[in-house]
Design an enzyme around this catalytic site. Structure first.
Site, mmCIF file in Angstrom:
data_model
loop_
_atom_site.group_PDB
_atom_site.id
_atom_site.type_symbol
_atom_site.label_atom_id
_atom_site.label_comp_id
_atom_site.label_asym_id
_atom_site.label_seq_id
_atom_site.Cartn_x
_atom_site.Cartn_y
_atom_site.Cartn_z
ATOM 1 C CE LYS A 167 17.175 10.645 -1.911
ATOM 2 N NZ LYS A 167 18.244 10.257 -1.026
ATOM 3 C CD GLN A 207 8.601 0.005 1.257
ATOM 4 O OE1 GLN A 207 7.958 -0.764 2.487
ATOM 5 N NE2 GLN A 207 8.627 1.454 1.203
ATOM 6 C CD1 TRP A 257 4.441 -4.411 3.887
ATOM 7 C CD2 TRP A 257 4.764 -4.730 0.948
ATOM 8 N NE1 TRP A 257 3.124 -5.035 3.473
ATOM 9 C CE2 TRP A 257 3.714 -5.596 2.115
ATOM 10 C CE3 TRP A 257 5.251 -5.194 -0.168
ATOM 11 C CZ2 TRP A 257 2.660 -5.925 0.705
ATOM 12 C CZ3 TRP A 257 4.741 -5.623 -0.594
ATOM 13 C CH2 TRP A 257 2.964 -6.302 -0.390
ATOM 14 C CE LYS A 317 7.690 17.073 -4.553
ATOM 15 N NZ LYS A 317 6.836 16.979 -3.030
ATOM 16 N N PRO A 346 1.071 -1.138 0.463
ATOM 17 C CG PRO A 346 -0.344 -0.842 2.670
ATOM 18 C CD PRO A 346 0.484 -1.962 1.171
ATOM 19 C CG ASP A 374 0.979 2.448 5.267
ATOM 20 O OD1 ASP A 374 0.222 2.396 6.049
ATOM 21 O OD2 ASP A 374 2.328 2.642 5.242
ATOM 22 C CD1 TRP A 389 6.928 0.847 9.794
ATOM 23 C CD2 TRP A 389 6.971 0.043 7.504
ATOM 24 N NE1 TRP A 389 8.361 1.626 8.788
ATOM 25 C CE2 TRP A 389 7.855 1.053 7.471
ATOM 26 C CE3 TRP A 389 7.044 -0.466 6.337
ATOM 27 C CZ2 TRP A 389 7.910 1.428 5.913
ATOM 28 C CZ3 TRP A 389 7.596 -0.059 4.973
ATOM 29 C CH2 TRP A 389 7.693 0.676 5.546
#
Length: 1135
Positions: free
Chosen positions: A667, A630, A634, A670, A49, A88, A594
């Site tokens: 990387k 993750q 996750w 913004k 999610p 999530d 988590w």
RNA sequence: GAAAAUAUAGCUUAAUGGUAAUAGCAAAUACUUGAUAAGUAUUAGGUUGUCAGUUCAAGUCUGGCUAUUUUCACCA
């Protein structure tokens, strides 16, 4: 009237995607792809999610493409692949976002704004960008069920989480304990690691550091140390930057593989002779080399530099277990006090720990379990006990002698604050227990709200005892198919090896509450595992009078109300009752988000309250995929819960994709402004090119340098070519009204080229399947690309063009000649089959374009009953159609053609100019046979009339041989270099011997006492690099010699071809239809009249002229130039 | 500080330990033309990040270093 294949002006990928998206929506194609597989074997996929409180980025497109293509592929293979979306919704990012939005801090929650209102805002905000996510999902063609997603804040979802927690509770895996966490005494609150990573929290500060002397106890286990080096007393040196933790010291940690030295020297403050132990490697930090073995006898308080001498070297491991005297004993840290907290604790010992380094300090680490995570772990492992002689305000507790009540750091901005650390150091100096005291500058975290240094402090928290199943988790992890494998064994495997219990507690507001209620004295507690259970307990509580009914509401109504939302603050209003009538309140904690996502296999189905059967069919997952970040998120929580609850893996295959960087490898952020907007990219290039680029450019797990130029290239090169190929097919198929209504012509009756491309096509299907099966979509995509660009477009279509546009000749009766007709149909069928199959092969990666192509084709022929490529079965290859001999033959044809063309280029003879012959040195009968099989193609492609072989045994050409390292290397080993040299220098006679049998490489073997070395044709590679009188070109063992002689006949024919070409240009310039017939009138006085007459038939056929007339004068004439001759002529379209 | 991944032509990328390292893009040159906003050919472009080692043979295996990225930790 036949339907027509749609033809287009130009390729517009975004338009295609748009159109297909609408089509899918209208005919519920996604739904159908699942419904139609009802009852089939299922392929289980879990959607990790995302959190919808942030905008989706380009990196989401790659992981979702990966997920989507696997699911589409498996669907096409006949599996039923359900794909439930999810959101999530809890956790810190959401809360911080809301704090920012409302302009409040954590402190204000419950004061300036009620928890109820705050949580309502969270609930509203968390799906703020859901629309944007849904839009991205649709636009990129990610098929996932958006209408029935699981949402982690829903009551049903939380109920399952509670069920999980209760299961763990029942197994004894859920427990409360202390853990060492960053804590701000000034603010009186623990800090999350996230808060600790706020900018500006780490500051360079100067602290008083002490190297303290811990006096070793001489007893049975340490006697050897004293006796071996003949000393009466000795000290362990340990360094700390936080002297205030010294009263809480319970152990000293050494590195088991570090070498320690026992050094005889003096205490620089008391000038007493001492013997100290520290890491050998760190001696230079405290002692000068030139003072080694210095004058011990003459040392006195005036001497600045310490003489020293090494008495012994000891391995760290051997020191373990030695006891030492407590450094700062007081009433609060006696052994009795320690054992009150930790019965049977064995403090004040040397222990070993892998975290010890010799980077700084002394190589011996002062260990105060309460004030450091490593210390705590080491303390637990070695049963040191735990002492917390500092309270939550940051001051020493009662019973620490003169230090009691003093703040360990200046937390209150006191006017006359004196540093207790300095006082501790002074005390140690006086007591001959300090070896070195100095200011030490280091980077230390500060509380971002109070600007005061934080300390590490033991706080209560709830844990899941993952370490109890650590071995099982490691074992089961080995059965998981990790892509790439290194993530599973490395990053994830190491993580499992060093696993600690899972700290579940979060002291926030918006999250799943821990369903534990307990009495005030902590005597009794209950873990609630379902809403039903909660209601029953609530009823009991009302019955017992602990919960008081509100006026105007029945108890039943109140129970409904209280259990309608399982979040704070509602759950905290629920007071349950213990067995003896005491009120029980909920513990304050929320659980780690988590846990929410890790429990999704169960919670998304509201198991076990519903869907028991579905769950059985949907656990564990066959496949999951997320970003590599993750791994410890996750992937870990899924695995942990799978093992804890069901003793099972939660997923069988996991693909962890890498990062998306900008085109320079930086990387995306913004701040720098190099973020790629996925919506813009999809709008400009369409999802198909974007997806294709993301998948084929780099393996998913490698980080991808995202460059728009790459997408452009994909668009032009791959989609452009495929589109052109389709356009070509559509153009002629429409003219000939080909709709595949004739029976499929047997492969054996089709031409060599047809058989070849179909063989390659089937080989392609096989390779693509293998790659998809192994979760290597990058390779699958590249295979398809190669087939389309090189084999289908650049070879098959180019060579077959003529078959498509040439009208079928008529026989005497004016009927189509059957064989010619069949050949044309075979060409259409073959090209159709290729395009049709490609549409299916590429469908998982580029679903829109694939469906567009499929529908364009199938819309006319109706060969497949499915109205979308995604409802179709994935193509199955036929081993019978694959013809390896033919495939390698064709490679030969391509190589030879390319060599001939390069020779033409070099000598400036145009392809349109026919040449008589090409010579190829033969490698034997098989070789010749192979080439003869494709001779026709080579001749047509290169405009050559004959191919001749030079027999292998001719003495006309010069051969050279080179060692075959692979076959010889194994046999010869170290003699290889010598042999290679020798083989290179063989003369022609010797070469012939090698080629015709065996050859003795070392005739003088007996003299040199060697084994005989025989070599044969297998051990060498033959090349030809000289054919007298010819221009030659070489590729590997293949040599081509071109006869460049131009006879007058050849020249005339070349002229005719040039002439045809010019007339064709005129036709095209005048926009004649392909089928338009023309009349040609040529001015009589032209110099090439004879040639034109001689090739009259050929020319007329090519340019679709009924006849060529010669006239004195030509009106409306065009003038063309062929081989420097000016020809005046007139082209008339026949009406 | 620790661990992991990656490093090959200007860019993207290929190469079961085996010849002289593969292609595409971009560049230059020419060709071709009823697939043409395409295609073909040719040319140039490389110390395979770096230093060692193993091996008859290393882009490939091992170790060190450097750079980039990621994750974890920041502790004596």
């Amino acid at each position: 009237m036949n339907k027509k294949y749609p033809e287009y002006k130009q390729l517009n990928l975004p338009e295609i995607a748009n159109e297909i998206e609408h089509f899918w929506a209208e005919s519920s194609t996604f739904q159908k792809s699942i419904d139609e597989r009802e009852g089939h074997e299922s392929f289980v996929f879990y959607e990790g999610p995302p959190s919808a409180n942030g905008m989706p980025g380009i990196h989401h497109v790659i992981s979702r493409t990966l997920k989507d293509l696997v699911c589409r592929y498996k669907t096409m293979q006949g599996y039923q692949v359900k794909r439930k979306g999810g959101w999530d919704t809890h956790g810190l990012p959401v809360e911080l976002g809301v704090e920012k939005l409302l302009g409040i801090t954590k402190e204000d929650i419950g004061k300036k704004i009620s928890i109820e209102e705050y949580n309502a805002t969270c609930r509203r905000e968390v799906l703020k960008f859901k629309d944007k996510w849904d839009e991205l999902t649709r636009k990129m063609g990610y098929w996932v069920d958006l209408d029935h997603p699981y949402i982690t804040f829903e009551n049903n979802y939380i109920e399952t989480l509670w069920w999980c927690l209760k299961e763990l509770y029942k197994k004894g895996y859920l427990y409360e304990s202390v853990s060492i966490q960053p804590y701000s005494p000034a603010a009186g609150t623990g800090l999350s690691s996230h808060e600790l990573n706020q900018p500006g929290t780490y500051k360079d500060i100067k602290d008083t550091s002490v190297v303290a002397m811990f006096k070793a106890v001489k007893n049975d286990s340490s006697k050897w140390l004293f006796e071996d080096s003949k000393v009466e007393e000795l000290y362990f040196l340990a360094w700390t930057t936080t002297p205030w933790t010294l009263p809480s010291n319970l152990g000293l940690t050494v590195g088991p593989r570090i070498q320690y030295a026992l050094v005889q020297t003096f205490n620089p403050y008391t000038h007493l002779p001492i013997n100290v132990i520290l890491a050998e490697g760190l001696i230079p930090k405290y002692f000068k080399k030139e003072n080694e073995n210095g004058a011990v006898e003459t040392y006195n308080s005036e001497v600045k530099e310490l003489p020293w001498r090494i008495l012994a070297l000891i391995n760290g491991e051997k020191l373990a277990g030695i006891k030492y005297e407590q450094l700062l004993p007081s009433a609060a840290n006696t052994l009795e006090k320690i054992r009150e907290i930790t019965p049977n604790a064995e403090p004040f010992r040397i222990i070993t720990g892998d975290f010890v380094t010799t980077e700084d300090g002394t190589g011996i680490v002062h260990t105060a379990p309460a004030f450091g995570a490593d210390d705590f772990k080491a303390g637990q492992k070695n049963n040191l006990g735990i002492l917390t002689l500092v309270d939550k305000e940051g001051k020493f507790v009662e019973g620490v002698g003169e230090f009691s009540g003093r703040f360990v750091k200046d937390y209150k901005d006191e006017k006359n604050y004196t540093d207790v650390n300095v006082d501790i150091s002074v005390k140690l100096k006086k007591e001959n227990r300090a070896f070195k005291v100095e200011k030490y500058e280091h980077n230390y975290p500060h509380c971002w709200r109070t600007d005061k240094p934080i300390i590490y402090y033991p706080l209560d928290a709830w844990f899941i005892k993952t370490t109890a199943v650590k071995d099982r988790m490691i074992e089961l992890n080995k059965t998981i198919n990790w892509k790439p494998a290194s993530t599973g064994t490395g990053r994830f495997g190491n993580w499992l090896e060093n696993m600690v219990d899972w700290n579940l507690s979060r002291s926030r507001f918006w999250g799943t509450p821990l369903p534990v209620w307990r009495t005030g004295d902590g005597e009794e507690e209950i873990c609630i595992g379902s809403i039903e259970e909660l209601r029953t307990e609530l009823q009991r509580s009302f019955d017992a009078g602990v919960m008081k009914p509100h006026e105007g509401k029945t108890v039943a109504e109140q129970i409904d109300e209280l259990t309608s939302d399982l979040h704070k603050p509602f759950v905290d209003k629920i007071i349950l009752v213990s067995s003896n009538g005491m009120p029980m309140e909920r513990v304050a904690d929320l659980i780690d988000v988590w846990f929410d996502s890790g429990a999704m296999p169960y919670a998304q189905l509201h198991y076990p309250f519903e869907n028991k059967k579905e769950f059985k069919d949907n656990f564990p997952a066959d496949f999951i995929a997320e970003g590599v970040d993750q791994t410890r998120g996750w992937f870990y929580t899924l695995h942990a819960l799978g093992v804890l609850l069901f003793d099972s893996v939660a997923y069988k295959t996991v693909v962890s994709n890498g990062l998306v960087l900008d085109k320079n490898g930086n990387k995306m952020s913004k701040r720098v402004g190099n973020v790629i907007d996925p919506f813009e990219t999809l709008d400009i290039f369409g999802p198909d090119a974007t997806r294709w680029y993301l998948i084929t450019n780099a393996s998913p797990w490698d980080s991808l340098k995202f460059d728009i130029e790459g997408i452009k290239e994909v668009q032009r090169k791959f989609f452009g070519t495929l589109y052109n190929t389709y356009q070509f097919f559509a153009l002629y198929a429409n003219l000939d009204q080909f709709s595949y209504k004739e029976g499929s012509i047997e492969i054996g009756h089709r031409s060599e080229l047809d058989q070849w491309i179909l063989s390659e096509l089937n080989s392609l299907i096989k390779r693509v399947m293998e790659n998809f099966d192994q979760y290597e979509p990058t390779h699958a995509g590249r295979e398809i690309e190669y087939f389309v660009n090189e084999q289908l477009s650049n070879w098959y279509v180019r060579l077959c063009r003529r078959r498509f546009w040439k009208p079928v000749p008529l026989n005497q009766n004016g009927e189509n000649i059957i064989e010619e007709m069949q050949d044309k149909i075979a060409a259409y069928q073959t090209l159709y089959e290729c395009l049709d199959t490609i549409s299916a092969l590429m469908a998982p990666i580029s679903p829109f374009f694939a469906d567009w192509l499929y529908k364009n084709l199938n819309g006319v022929t109706g060969r497949q009953k499915e109205n979308s490529v995604h409802l179709r079965k994935f193509p199955i290859y036929s081993e019978a159609i694959i013809n390896h001999a033919l495939e390698s033959r064709m490679v030969m044809a391509q190589d030879i053609s390319s060599l001939i063309l390069s020779l033409r280029k070099k000598s400036g003879v145009k392809v349109r100019q026919p040449l008589q012959k090409v010579l190829i040195p033969s490698h034997g009968a098989d070789f010749e046979q192979q080439i003869l099989g494709v001779a026709k193609i080579i001749k047509a492609e290169t405009n050559i009339k004959e191919i001749d072989f030079l027999p292998a045994d001719n003495d006309f050409i010069k051969k050279r041989v080179k060692a075959n390292f692979k076959s010889l290397g194994k046999k010869l080993g170290s003699k290889m270099k010598w042999a290679a040299e020798k083989i290179n220098n063989l003369n022609e006679i010797e070469i012939d011997q090698v080629l015709s049998g065996t050859f003795l490489l070392n005739p003088e073997f007996s003299k040199l006492k060697e084994e005989e070395i025989y070599i044969n044709i297998e051990d060498v590679e033959v090349t030809t690099n000289e054919i007298p009188g010819y221009e030659i070109a070489v590729k590997g063992s293949l040599t081509v010699a071109l006869d460049l002689t131009l006879t007058p006949e050849l020249e005339k024919e070349g002229f005719a071809r040039e002439f045809v070409n010019r007339v064709q240009n005129i036709r095209k310039d005048r926009n004649f239809e392909l089928t338009d017939k023309i009349d040609l009138i040529i001015e009589d006085k032209n110099p090439a009249k004879d040639i034109i007459i001689e090739f009259n038939e050929y020319i007329c056929a090519e340019i679709l002229a009924e006849k060529i007339d010669f006239q004195k004068q030509v009106s409306e004439a065009s003038i063309i130039e062929v081989n420097n001759d000016q020809i005046t002529l007139q082209v008339n379209k026949k009406t």
